[in-house]
Every structure is written in structure tokens, then in C-alpha cells.
Design a protein around this motif. Sequence first.
Motif, PDB file in Angstrom:
ATOM      1  N   UNK A  64      88.110  -0.338 177.268  1.00 18.20           N
ATOM      2  CA  UNK A  64      89.183  -1.022 176.550  1.00 18.20           C
ATOM      3  C   UNK A  64      90.526  -0.423 176.955  1.00 18.20           C
ATOM      4  N   UNK A  65      91.438  -1.282 177.415  1.00 15.70           N
ATOM      5  CA  UNK A  65      92.761  -0.809 177.804  1.00 15.70           C
ATOM      6  C   UNK A  65      93.725  -0.977 176.640  1.00 15.70           C
ATOM      7  N   UNK A  66      94.473   0.096 176.350  1.00 14.77           N
ATOM      8  CA  UNK A  66      95.438   0.049 175.272  1.00 14.77           C
ATOM      9  C   UNK A  66      96.770  -0.514 175.780  1.00 14.77           C
ATOM     10  N   UNK A  67      97.458  -1.241 174.916  1.00 13.77           N
ATOM     11  CA  UNK A  67      98.772  -1.782 175.250  1.00 13.77           C
ATOM     12  C   UNK A  67      99.475  -2.154 173.954  1.00 13.77           C
ATOM     13  N   UNK A  68     100.801  -2.360 174.051  1.00 11.11           N
ATOM     14  CA  UNK A  68     101.540  -2.802 172.887  1.00 11.11           C
ATOM     15  C   UNK A  68     101.060  -4.151 172.391  1.00 11.11           C
ATOM     16  N   UNK A  69     100.729  -5.043 173.326  1.00 10.40           N
ATOM     17  CA  UNK A  69     100.219  -6.358 172.941  1.00 10.40           C
ATOM     18  C   UNK A  69      98.907  -6.235 172.188  1.00 10.40           C
ATOM     19  N   UNK A  70      98.040  -5.309 172.658  1.00  6.23           N
ATOM     20  CA  UNK A  70      96.755  -5.141 171.984  1.00  6.23           C
ATOM     21  C   UNK A  70      96.948  -4.629 170.553  1.00  6.23           C
ATOM     22  N   UNK A  71      97.863  -3.676 170.370  1.00  4.93           N
ATOM     23  CA  UNK A  71      98.143  -3.163 169.034  1.00  4.93           C
ATOM     24  C   UNK A  71      98.657  -4.277 168.120  1.00  4.93           C
ATOM     25  N   UNK A  72      99.566  -5.114 168.650  1.00  8.38           N
ATOM     26  CA  UNK A  72     100.115  -6.222 167.861  1.00  8.38           C
ATOM     27  C   UNK A  72      99.017  -7.219 167.494  1.00  8.38           C
ATOM     28  N   UNK A  73      98.181  -7.563 168.471  1.00  8.82           N
ATOM     29  CA  UNK A  73      97.118  -8.537 168.221  1.00  8.82           C
ATOM     30  C   UNK A  73      96.113  -8.030 167.194  1.00  8.82           C
ATOM     31  N   UNK A  74      95.719  -6.751 167.312  1.00 10.50           N
ATOM     32  CA  UNK A  74      94.771  -6.191 166.349  1.00 10.50           C
ATOM     33  C   UNK A  74      95.371  -6.175 164.940  1.00 10.50           C
ATOM     34  N   UNK A  75      96.679  -5.932 164.850  1.00 14.75           N
ATOM     35  CA  UNK A  75      97.327  -5.950 163.551  1.00 14.75           C
ATOM     36  C   UNK A  75      97.263  -7.305 162.883  1.00 14.75           C
ATOM     37  N   UNK A  76      97.284  -8.362 163.689  1.00  9.48           N
ATOM     38  CA  UNK A  76      97.205  -9.715 163.139  1.00  9.48           C
ATOM     39  C   UNK A  76      95.823 -10.039 162.592  1.00  9.48           C
ATOM     40  N   UNK A  77      94.803  -9.385 163.115  1.00 14.09           N
ATOM     41  CA  UNK A  77      93.423  -9.707 162.750  1.00 14.09           C
ATOM     42  C   UNK A  77      92.713  -8.559 162.047  1.00 14.09           C
ATOM     43  N   UNK A  78      93.474  -7.735 161.331  1.00 15.22           N
ATOM     44  CA  UNK A  78      92.873  -6.714 160.489  1.00 15.22           C
ATOM     45  C   UNK A  78      92.312  -5.516 161.221  1.00 15.22           C
ATOM     46  N   UNK A  79      92.726  -5.318 162.482  1.00 16.43           N
ATOM     47  CA  UNK A  79      92.256  -4.155 163.271  1.00 16.43           C
ATOM     48  C   UNK A  79      90.736  -4.071 163.329  1.00 16.43           C
ATOM     49  N   UNK A  80      90.089  -5.213 163.440  1.00 17.53           N
ATOM     50  CA  UNK A  80      88.626  -5.239 163.463  1.00 17.53           C
ATOM     51  C   UNK A  80      88.046  -5.221 164.883  1.00 17.53           C
ATOM     52  N   UNK A  81      88.904  -5.296 165.879  1.00 16.80           N
ATOM     53  CA  UNK A  81      88.400  -5.372 167.246  1.00 16.80           C
ATOM     54  C   UNK A  81      88.362  -4.060 167.999  1.00 16.80           C
ATOM     55  N   UNK A  82      88.819  -2.980 167.354  1.00 17.74           N
ATOM     56  CA  UNK A  82      88.814  -1.688 168.045  1.00 17.74           C
ATOM     57  C   UNK A  82      87.391  -1.160 168.193  1.00 17.74           C
ATOM     58  N   UNK A  83      87.122  -0.551 169.330  1.00 20.74           N
ATOM     59  CA  UNK A  83      85.828   0.074 169.575  1.00 20.74           C
ATOM     60  C   UNK A  83      86.009   1.595 169.596  1.00 20.74           C
ATOM     61  N   UNK A  84      84.919   2.360 169.399  1.00 20.24           N
ATOM     62  CA  UNK A  84      85.044   3.824 169.493  1.00 20.24           C
ATOM     63  C   UNK A  84      85.646   4.238 170.832  1.00 20.24           C
ATOM     64  N   UNK A  85      86.481   5.292 170.793  1.00 21.39           N
ATOM     65  CA  UNK A  85      87.176   5.729 172.007  1.00 21.39           C
ATOM     66  C   UNK A  85      86.217   6.318 173.030  1.00 21.39           C
ATOM     67  N   UNK A  86      85.072   6.857 172.577  1.00 25.03           N
ATOM     68  CA  UNK A  86      84.053   7.366 173.497  1.00 25.03           C
ATOM     69  C   UNK A  86      82.684   7.248 172.847  1.00 25.03           C
ATOM     70  N   UNK A  87      81.674   7.322 173.680  1.00 23.43           N
ATOM     71  CA  UNK A  87      80.287   7.209 173.218  1.00 23.43           C
ATOM     72  C   UNK A  87      79.854   8.485 172.491  1.00 23.43           C
ATOM     73  N   UNK A  88      78.743   8.415 171.814  1.00 28.37           N
ATOM     74  CA  UNK A  88      78.134   9.580 171.166  1.00 28.37           C
ATOM     75  C   UNK A  88      76.689   9.681 171.654  1.00 28.37           C
ATOM     76  N   UNK A  89      76.488  10.071 172.914  1.00 31.87           N
ATOM     77  CA  UNK A  89      75.149  10.021 173.509  1.00 31.87           C
ATOM     78  C   UNK A  89      74.278  11.204 173.103  1.00 31.87           C
ATOM     79  N   UNK A  90      72.978  11.017 173.231  1.00 27.74           N
ATOM     80  CA  UNK A  90      72.045  12.124 173.105  1.00 27.74           C
ATOM     81  C   UNK A  90      72.024  12.909 174.413  1.00 27.74           C
ATOM     82  N   UNK A  91      71.895  14.217 174.371  1.00 30.47           N
ATOM     83  CA  UNK A  91      71.881  14.986 175.621  1.00 30.47           C
ATOM     84  C   UNK A  91      70.646  14.693 176.459  1.00 30.47           C
ATOM     85  N   UNK A  92      70.835  14.566 177.752  1.00 32.56           N
ATOM     86  CA  UNK A  92      69.707  14.411 178.675  1.00 32.56           C
ATOM     87  C   UNK A  92      69.096  15.789 178.960  1.00 32.56           C
TER      88      UNK A  92
END
Length: 416
Positions: free
Chosen positions: A1-29
Amino acid sequence: MRYSGLRVFTEGLFGNKGWKPAWRDPEPKREYDTIIIGGGGHGLSTAYYLAKNHGLTNIAVLEKGYLGGGNVGRNTTIVRANYFLPGNQEFYSHSLKLWEGLEAELNYNVMHSQRGLINLFHSDGQRDAFARRGNAMINQGDDAELLDREGVRRHLPYLDFEQTRFPIYGGLLHRRGGTARHDAVAWGYARGADQRGVDLIQNCEVTGIDIKDGRVTGVQTTRGAIKAKKVGIIVAGRSGQVAAMAGMRLPIESHILQAFVTEGLKPVIDHVVSFGMGHFYISQSDKGGLVFGGDLDFYASYAARGNLPMVEHVMEAGMTLMPMIGKAKVLRSWGGIMDMTPDGSPIIDKTDVGGLYIDCGWNYGGFKAVPASGWCMAHLMATGESHEVARRYRLDRFATGRLLDEEGTGSQHNLH
């Protein structure tokens, strides 16, 4: 997911429901090519540059707590390249250049603010020393301006220029110096490393380092054994403890450095200011809090908290320099565990154990070094050779006598 001012504005219009976690939480191999012990700024930047610069992706960063929960989130956030000695100069100059392009590279707002750093001097001797330092900085390709008393007054009119005990003679202005948001730096590198396939394993404490026939083979953790061909120890104030798991005794002492922040105030301090007679330094955060600190607590400790006499010492220095802050309420303080070397300069080197690398000894300089430390440690781990700007940071300098004593204070760890 690429961050941008447009993305912040758009998410604000729709309740900030489209953000995904900034990184995964994997199990160690069970096995990786490379393991980085330590999920702070230096460890995360090393993993990022291993992936970005060298194309290595089968990497795990092991953090006993949460990412960015150590010193990278417990500091006064100063970024600068005002070093005097060859060996330090080129390294921190390289780091500052990386800082200047970091937000665009990571697509992450680390709030890097080049507001300028002014080191005050209070005697003829200090003025001469800062003039030499400024000339050395310019020769390195960095910026420096020597200010007289009135030059300082134009930039910092709120200082106490009438005091007679520590009169202000002038200052050295480093315009490209400034601050950054400490934990955002860790988050930005974590996100960038994760996007390149690095596994970031939180709540995974390393309890042992496996060695066979003189080579590292993996680590023992609270989440099981993990094999690896290469292991990097990048754990700041815990370096001595983790290195001991491999049978090593480092020339490191761990000391506490306290920092403080006040309630939010209207903008008043628009530079980073360093007091030449009290080791006091201060800036103002974007939220309005005054962020400041001073000396180490001067006794070795692993406790992430400080003592009251040093609190008093720091407050006295601040009041001496700028009495106007006396009515500001201190909201909180914290202590970072500093890994101090005998000469005050860091270590980025291979160890006598094959495949085991060490990055430690950052003293007061850890935060501003985060980009270059990761860049150089990644180069070392990927190629087996020290990067050209970090060649003076070898571990064997303490045996050969080729020391880098920037402060000129001798071999006592806590004086650096």
C-alpha cells in the motif's frame, strides 16, 4: 500500500476502513539465511538495506518485545553531521545524506525537520575549538557557520545573554541539522523491510547463540530454535549480554541516558540548541512539547530509568541557559540504555565466530546514525567487507590503538 495525501483524504471520507496493517505478523520459520537480533532502528534499517541494496530476502528480525520499543523510541531525536575526526566525519555525513532522502525512499513520513542546530560556546577556547570543527565539517562537504554573540541573539533571542557565569560568546550553526520522529523511523524501516519479504518476529527473545566448529549455526529463542548461516547482533545497550551468549566479552559498558518532555506549548524554539557548559540540549516537537536531555547517569546499569540527581542537574542547566522554561510542566521522562565504548565511537565489524557480526557502541550518537548504520552493516553482512565510510569502526582498534576519541576524554566509558 502506497501512502499519499490523496489516500489520507479518501480514507477520511470513508471512515478510515481501508487501511491495512503496516507489516505482517508472521510465525518464525525454522531456518533463514540471515537473522538480525534486535528490532530497533539499527536492526530494522540493516534488514531493509540487506533486502533493498543486496537482494537478500530470506531474513528474520527477532525482537524480544515490540518493534521500536527500545532506544529508538527513547531519545531526543537529534539528527546532525557535525563531527570533527576523520572516520566519524564521513560516516555521519553519509548518514545525513540518507536522512535527507529517507521519506521519499520509504514512502513514510518520519517528520525529518532540518530546523538547524546551534552549538553554543562560552569561552575563547571553546570558540577556537568550534571554529576548527566548523572548518573540518566544511572540508568534509557539510555545512557550518560560526556565529558571534549577536548572530546567536538573532536566532535565539530568548536565551539569557546577561548571565555572567557562563556568558554566551557565540555558536556554531549547522543548518542541515535538526530532528525526526523517533518511532516513525522504526516504523518506516519496518514497513519497507516487510514489503521486501523480511519476516519481523515480535515477542521472540533470543536466549542463546548456536556455534559449531567456529561458525554460527543459529539461535535459541523463546519461540524455538531457528537456524541461520549469518547472525547480526544489533541490540544497543544489551550488546554485552547478547554477545556473552557467543562467549564474547565486548569493550562495552551500559549506562542510562535520561530524556524529558514538557506539556505542549506554542512554538517558541525553532532550532536544536546545545549548551556548551552544561551538556544540555533542547528542541521543540511538532506537538509543542520541549524535548531535552543532558549527561549520562554515570554509573553502569540496565535499568531503563534514571536517578533524581541527574534530573536536577539537567533542569539546572536548562534554567541557566533559558530561564523562560521554568514554568513549563514536565510530563514524563524516560531512560535509554546506552552502549558506551572506551573511545566513544561505534563498532561495526565481524567477530571471531564465522558468520557472526556486531553493530554496537553508539554512545550518544545512535539515533542520527540509524540510516548509515543499517547501510554499512548490511554491506558488511552481504559482502564480508567493511563499507568505506565505516572502516574505522573495527573491533580490533582497541587492540591496535587506532582509536576514535571524538571528545578527547580518554578511555573512561561514561565520559563520552
